[in-house]
Design an enzyme around this catalytic site. Structure first.
Site, PDB file in Angstrom:
ATOM      1  N   LYS A   1      15.345 -15.383  18.705  1.00  0.00           N
ATOM      2  CA  LYS A   1      15.238 -13.924  18.707  1.00  0.00           C
ATOM      3  C   LYS A   1      14.010 -13.484  17.906  1.00  0.00           C
ATOM      4  O   LYS A   1      13.414 -14.266  17.172  1.00  0.00           O
ATOM      5  CB  LYS A   1      16.510 -13.304  18.113  1.00  0.00           C
ATOM      6  CG  LYS A   1      16.792 -13.709  16.669  1.00  0.00           C
ATOM      7  CD  LYS A   1      18.105 -13.134  16.186  1.00  0.00           C
ATOM      8  CE  LYS A   1      18.405 -13.596  14.745  1.00  0.00           C
ATOM      9  NZ  LYS A   1      19.661 -13.023  14.230  1.00  0.00           N
TER      10      LYS A   1
ATOM     11  N   TYR B   1      -5.202   0.074  -5.322  1.00  0.00           N
ATOM     12  CA  TYR B   1      -4.494   1.348  -5.443  1.00  0.00           C
ATOM     13  C   TYR B   1      -3.752   1.431  -6.773  1.00  0.00           C
ATOM     14  O   TYR B   1      -3.036   0.511  -7.167  1.00  0.00           O
ATOM     15  CB  TYR B   1      -3.496   1.516  -4.290  1.00  0.00           C
ATOM     16  CG  TYR B   1      -4.155   1.881  -2.973  1.00  0.00           C
ATOM     17  CD1 TYR B   1      -4.872   3.071  -2.831  1.00  0.00           C
ATOM     18  CD2 TYR B   1      -4.051   1.038  -1.871  1.00  0.00           C
ATOM     19  CE1 TYR B   1      -5.470   3.398  -1.632  1.00  0.00           C
ATOM     20  CE2 TYR B   1      -4.644   1.358  -0.664  1.00  0.00           C
ATOM     21  CZ  TYR B   1      -5.349   2.541  -0.549  1.00  0.00           C
ATOM     22  OH  TYR B   1      -5.944   2.868   0.647  1.00  0.00           O
TER      23      TYR B   1
END
Length: 357
Positions: A35, A254
């Protein structure tokens, strides 16, 4: 030149890890869980490496059809089954097996003109996520057989805590609940995920369903993939795209979460959280630069991250970077970032080129 962020997929590692599954569960058939694009590794190239597996399990109907159209003849199991009566024609046409986990799905089968599917009845043994109530299973089997809604029926469940040694009693309780249901029915059964395959041989039954171990990561927090003789399949790589010299007091990225306390050299790597690298990976998370141990600095950006080059020899723009793989475990990166290897592998972005090797 294209962006240098790439994921190399080692097909020989996939076949090796499948051999480890078979070593643990030699008497069970293996339903490889593919999956989420084979946990981010690429569905078709993963299936090719696992071509001699006994079956495939996934969630996405279009991916299941792709597998069948690519020529795979093994059972293909949809782990959440079907979502509408309209899908049943496709299940029949492509010979897909369906998990039945809710009475509404049974009602769809009874009302449809597309019977005779291979069904896996999922029993809720305590996880309380998906599954039929144990006391209803006999009645449901009778309904399905009376109305000729199935070719074959397999009984299944899923363990909530097989990867946690402190939850041993919980696993045994689920196993006992399942056994109480199935002992009166002569149907095949399937219980074991990766952790149960390795820790609970009494759960192996007719089918095992390995997922994370196929991709070379550990399902346990206290045992590494290397401890389990599992080989990492994915190596996530990139390159240095800029180099800067910092002086003491300079900040990085940042919000300036990292501040240099002495002169140092840093490198900017073309990989960020939009590629699937975890945004919350902290300073000091290991990275390999030019085949030498380095570390992250500061906050991960959308498209870039920063590494320490102060003690790295012969580094320059375009020097190679390994973010996880054979040399640096994806499990370790995940642990540093406060998540799991499942999430990191599945989160690999479509823009990252996958190269089978």
């Amino acid at each position: 030149m294209s962006r240098p962020t790439q994921a190399f997929i080692d097909r020989s590692a996939l076949t090796h890890n499948l051999s480890i599954v078979r070593k643990y569960a030699p008497h069970s058939r293996v339903m490889a869980v593919v999956k989420a694009d084979a946990y981010g590794h690429g569905l078709l190239q993963t299936a090719q490496a696992l071509a001699n597996v006994d079956g495939f399990a996934l969630l996405e109907l279009d991916a299941a059809i792709n597998l069948r159209e690519a020529g795979y003849q093994q059972p293909i199991l949809l782990l959440e089954g079907f979502f509408s009566t309209q899908e049943l024609a496709l299940f029949e046409r492509y010979r897909l097996s369906a998990v039945i986990h809710h009475p509404e799905q049974i009602a769809m089968l009874l009302a449809s003109r597309h019977p005779q599917l291979n069904l896996f009845l999922k029993i809720n043994t305590g996880m309380n996520r998906l599954g039929l109530r144990p006391e209803k299973v006999s009645e449901i089997i009778g309904q399905l057989q009376k109305n000729h809604c199935s070719k074959n029926i397999t009984l299944m469940t899923h363990f909530a805590s097989a990867d946690d040694p402190s939850q041993h009693d919980s696993v045994i309780q689920q196993l006992q609940c399942f056994q109480q249901v199935v002992h009166t029915h002569a149907h095949p059964s399937s219980l074991a995920n990766s952790a149960a395959i390795m820790c609970y041989p009494q759960s192996h039954a007719d089918w095992v369903r390995p997922g994370i171990m196929l991709y070379g990561a550990s399902p346990f927090t206290d045992r590494t993939a290397a401890d389990l003789d599992l080989r990492p399949v994915m190596t996530l790589t990139s390159k240095i795209i800029a180099i800067h010299e910092l002086k003491a007091g300079d900040k990085v990225g940042y919000h300036g979460l990292f501040q240099a306390d002495c002169p140092m050299r840093i490198g900017i790597v073309a990989c960020g959280y939009a590629d699937g690298y975890p945004r919350h990976a902290p300073t000091n998370t290991p990275v390999l630069v030019n085949n030498q141990q380095s570390r992250l600095l500061g906050r991960i950006s959308m498209d870039m991250l920063t590494v320490d080059l102060t003690n790295i020899q012969d580094v320059q723009v375009n020097s190679p970077v390994i973010l996880w793989g054979k040399e640096i475990s994806v499990d370790e990166v995940a642990q540093r970032a406060g998540t799991t290897s499942y999430e990191l592998l599945c989160a690999l972005a479509p823009r990252v080129e996958k190269i089978a090797c």
